[in-house]
Design a protein around this motif. Structure first.
Motif, PDB file in Angstrom:
ATOM      1  N   ASN A 268       0.905  -1.169   0.000  1.00 39.24           N
ATOM      2  CA  ASN A 268       0.000   0.000   0.000  1.00 39.24           C
ATOM      3  C   ASN A 268       0.938   1.212   0.000  1.00 39.24           C
ATOM      4  OD1 ASN A 268      -1.883   1.975   0.345  1.00 39.24           O
ATOM      5  ND2 ASN A 268      -2.761   1.151   2.242  1.00 39.24           N
ATOM      6  N   ASN A 302       0.313   3.711  -3.996  1.00 41.99           N
ATOM      7  CA  ASN A 302      -1.139   3.595  -3.765  1.00 41.99           C
ATOM      8  C   ASN A 302      -1.679   4.890  -3.176  1.00 41.99           C
ATOM      9  OD1 ASN A 302      -3.314   1.672  -4.126  1.00 41.99           O
ATOM     10  ND2 ASN A 302      -3.600   1.786  -1.905  1.00 41.99           N
ATOM     11  N   GLU A 398      -5.126  -1.925  -0.870  1.00 42.60           N
ATOM     12  CA  GLU A 398      -4.358  -1.808  -2.120  1.00 42.60           C
ATOM     13  C   GLU A 398      -5.349  -1.829  -3.300  1.00 42.60           C
ATOM     14  OE1 GLU A 398      -1.946  -5.276  -2.819  1.00 42.60           O
ATOM     15  OE2 GLU A 398      -0.377  -4.103  -3.753  1.00 42.60           O
ATOM     16  N   THR A 399      -5.326  -0.781  -4.109  1.00 48.16           N
ATOM     17  CA  THR A 399      -6.292  -0.702  -5.220  1.00 48.16           C
ATOM     18  C   THR A 399      -5.933  -1.686  -6.334  1.00 48.16           C
ATOM     19  OG1 THR A 399      -6.588   1.625  -4.704  1.00 48.16           O
ATOM     20  CG2 THR A 399      -7.394   0.897  -6.840  1.00 48.16           C
TER      21      THR A 399
END
Ligand code: SIN
Length: 499
Positions: A268, A302, A398-399
């Motif tokens: 992240n 992120n 986390e995208t």
């Protein structure tokens, strides 16, 4: 095989729809297969064997048998094998790149970059193989001398992800073979063909049968994973993927046996831009770090923290580049395309959820922000969001997609606290011209890797890995080989006998 693929591969025998066990290409014992799709066009590229517990046990037995002789080979001979494999990767780089683009969706230019990156691990570990030195240690007891030697761990199970179909395999296998280990690779269901092509090149390089085995599975993943983690013949598991699966594998590795383990898990990454930074360099760094592989790397920025005084200028430049210079699509159709599809529609759904959640909580869309259904279900526009706050999903999860969320901060202390406010600890990036601030911040961040005035930290020479819930162990670099070695101590006694 899809006709488009057939016509473009120079060496069509690199496209293999089987698994590789004991030096043979083979179907699953059940004869079952699963489909592999090209995410750019949602068409089936081909099929791979749906391996079971029994297939996995056969591969493990082959690796165990091969270990008996491979462990005794000289480090120099293993170095030469790795070097030959590296040369074959370089010779076949175009075909490997095409396979990566076809099954992963990343644009061809990035796929070529990945092949070079992947090959560099074989080159690196061919050079590390002969340098696994031990120590001589003065003993406490009179007449004794202590020496250490390093020995290969044994059979290693390598579970690799789809986001780097080539590099995550060579980063593990290169180190394992250099150490004298043999391996069973569980390749990702989304991208098995690159793994198979690599195994075929390894075979052509003369790597002995049973040293590298590749099994493929989709639906039987739990059964196959459990077989790998519970087999007493497997001495080490190395996994790259999500934190949840990493924790599960770690638990399983301790249930029946106790295995050495390396885990390269989620990130992240904070990306920090101080107000004294070179803003153009910071924008370039953010573009690389955030949008590489359409945001689908564990080290992608992120959360982008930008200091108050430069926030608007940075946001404007970043958004302008994303709006004006990025083009989404299938790079095999148009060379103008800079960003391909995401791996599947579930990835798009997560990205969409993060954007929707952020906007509902007050974020502003400066670029992108939408799915692109006219291209297909797997496309999402590269996106820049301003006015991000810590209560948004993107701040804590986390995208793993092409969304740059910009957070504003005021002080150095504040940004270090915000950056560390996550369970993850893989990578971080800092942009500043002040060396002391850079050093303080780099030391203050709870991560395994820091990029200072750069958005690209990936390098075979650099130790890759995280802390906290981002994992254990290091890959690549001089440290990577240690993950596949054990230290044996030998104490020699009776050396002070008078003559
Ligand atoms: C990863 O995303 O797991 C690897 C990224 C890299 O090696 O650069």
């Amino acid at each position: 095989m899809a006709p488009t693929l057939l016509s473009k591969l120079k060496d069509k025998s690199l496209f293999i729809e089987q698994c590789f066990v004991d030096g043979q290409w083979t179907p699953a014992r059940s004869g079952k297969t699963f489909n592999v799709e090209n995410p750019a066009i949602n068409e089936v590229l081909g099929t791979c064997p749906e391996c079971s517990k029994e297939d996995t046990e056969t591969a493990i037995a082959a690796a165990a048998q091969a270990f008996e002789s491979f462990r005794t080979t000289t480090a120099r001979s293993r170095a030469r094998l790795l070097r030959k494999w590296y040369n074959l990767m370089v010779e076949n780089a175009e075909d490997l790149s095409l396979l990566i683009t076809l099954e992963n969706g990343k644009v061809l230019g990035e796929a070529r970059g990945e092949v070079a990156y992947a090959a560099s691990f074989l080159e690196w570990f061919s050079e590390e193989a002969p340098r696994t030195y031990g120590d001589t240690i003065p003993a406490t007891n009179p007449g004794n001398q202590i020496v250490t030697i390093k020995e290969p761990v044994g059979v290693c199970a390598l579970v690799t992800p789809w986001n780097f179909p080539a590099a995550m395999i060579t980063r593990k296998v290169g180190a394992a073979l250099a150490a004298g280990c043999t391996v069973v690779i569980k390749s990702p269901a989304e991208t098995p063909f690159t793994a198979n092509a690599l195994a075929e090149l390894a075979h052509r390089a003369g790597i002995p049968k049973g040293v590298i085995n590749v099994i493929t599975t989709d639906k039987n993943i739990v059964e196959v994973g459990h077989t790998l983690t519970s087999s007493p013949l497997v001495r080490k598991v190395s996994f790259t993927g999500s934190t949840n699966i990493g924790k599960l594998l770690m638990r399983q590795c301790a249930e029946i046996t106790l295995k050495k383990i390396s885990l390269e898990l989620g990130g992240n990454a904070p990306f920090i831009v101080f107000d004294d930074a070179d803003i153009n360099a910071a924008v370039q760094g953010a573009l690389i770090s955030k949008f590489r592989s359409s945001g689908q790397t564990c080290v992608c920025a992120n959360r982008i923290f930008v200091q108050d005084a430069v926030y608007d200028r940075f946001a404007e430049k970043l958004a302008a580049h994303v709006r004006d210079k990025f083009a989404v699509g299938d790079s095999l159709i148009s060379s103008e395309v800079t960003h391909g599809p995401l791996i599947h529609d579930r990835a798009v759904a997560k990205v969409h959820e993060h954007v929707t959640d952020a906007v509902a909580k007050g974020a502003r869309i400066l670029a992108g922000g939408q799915k692109v259904p006219e291209l297909g279900p797997n496309y999402f526009q590269p996106t820049v969001l301003a006015a991000m706050t810590c209560d948004m999903k993107l701040a804590t999860e986390e995208t793993f997609g092409p969304v740059a969320g910009l957070f504003r901060f005021k002080t150095e202390q504040e940004v270090v606290r915000l950056a560390n406010n996550t369970d993850m600890g893989l990578a971080a990036y800092i942009f500043t011209k002040d060396n002391q601030k850079a050093w303080r911040t780099a030391k203050g961040l709870e991560v395994g890797m820091v990029g200072l005035n750069t958005g690209l930290i990936s390098d075979a020479a650099a130790p890759f890995g995280g802390i906290k819930s981002s994992g254990l162990g290091r890959e690549g670099s001089k440290y990577g080989i240690d993950e596949y070695l054990t230290v044996k101590m030998i104490t020699i006694g009776g050396l002070d006998t008078p003559v």
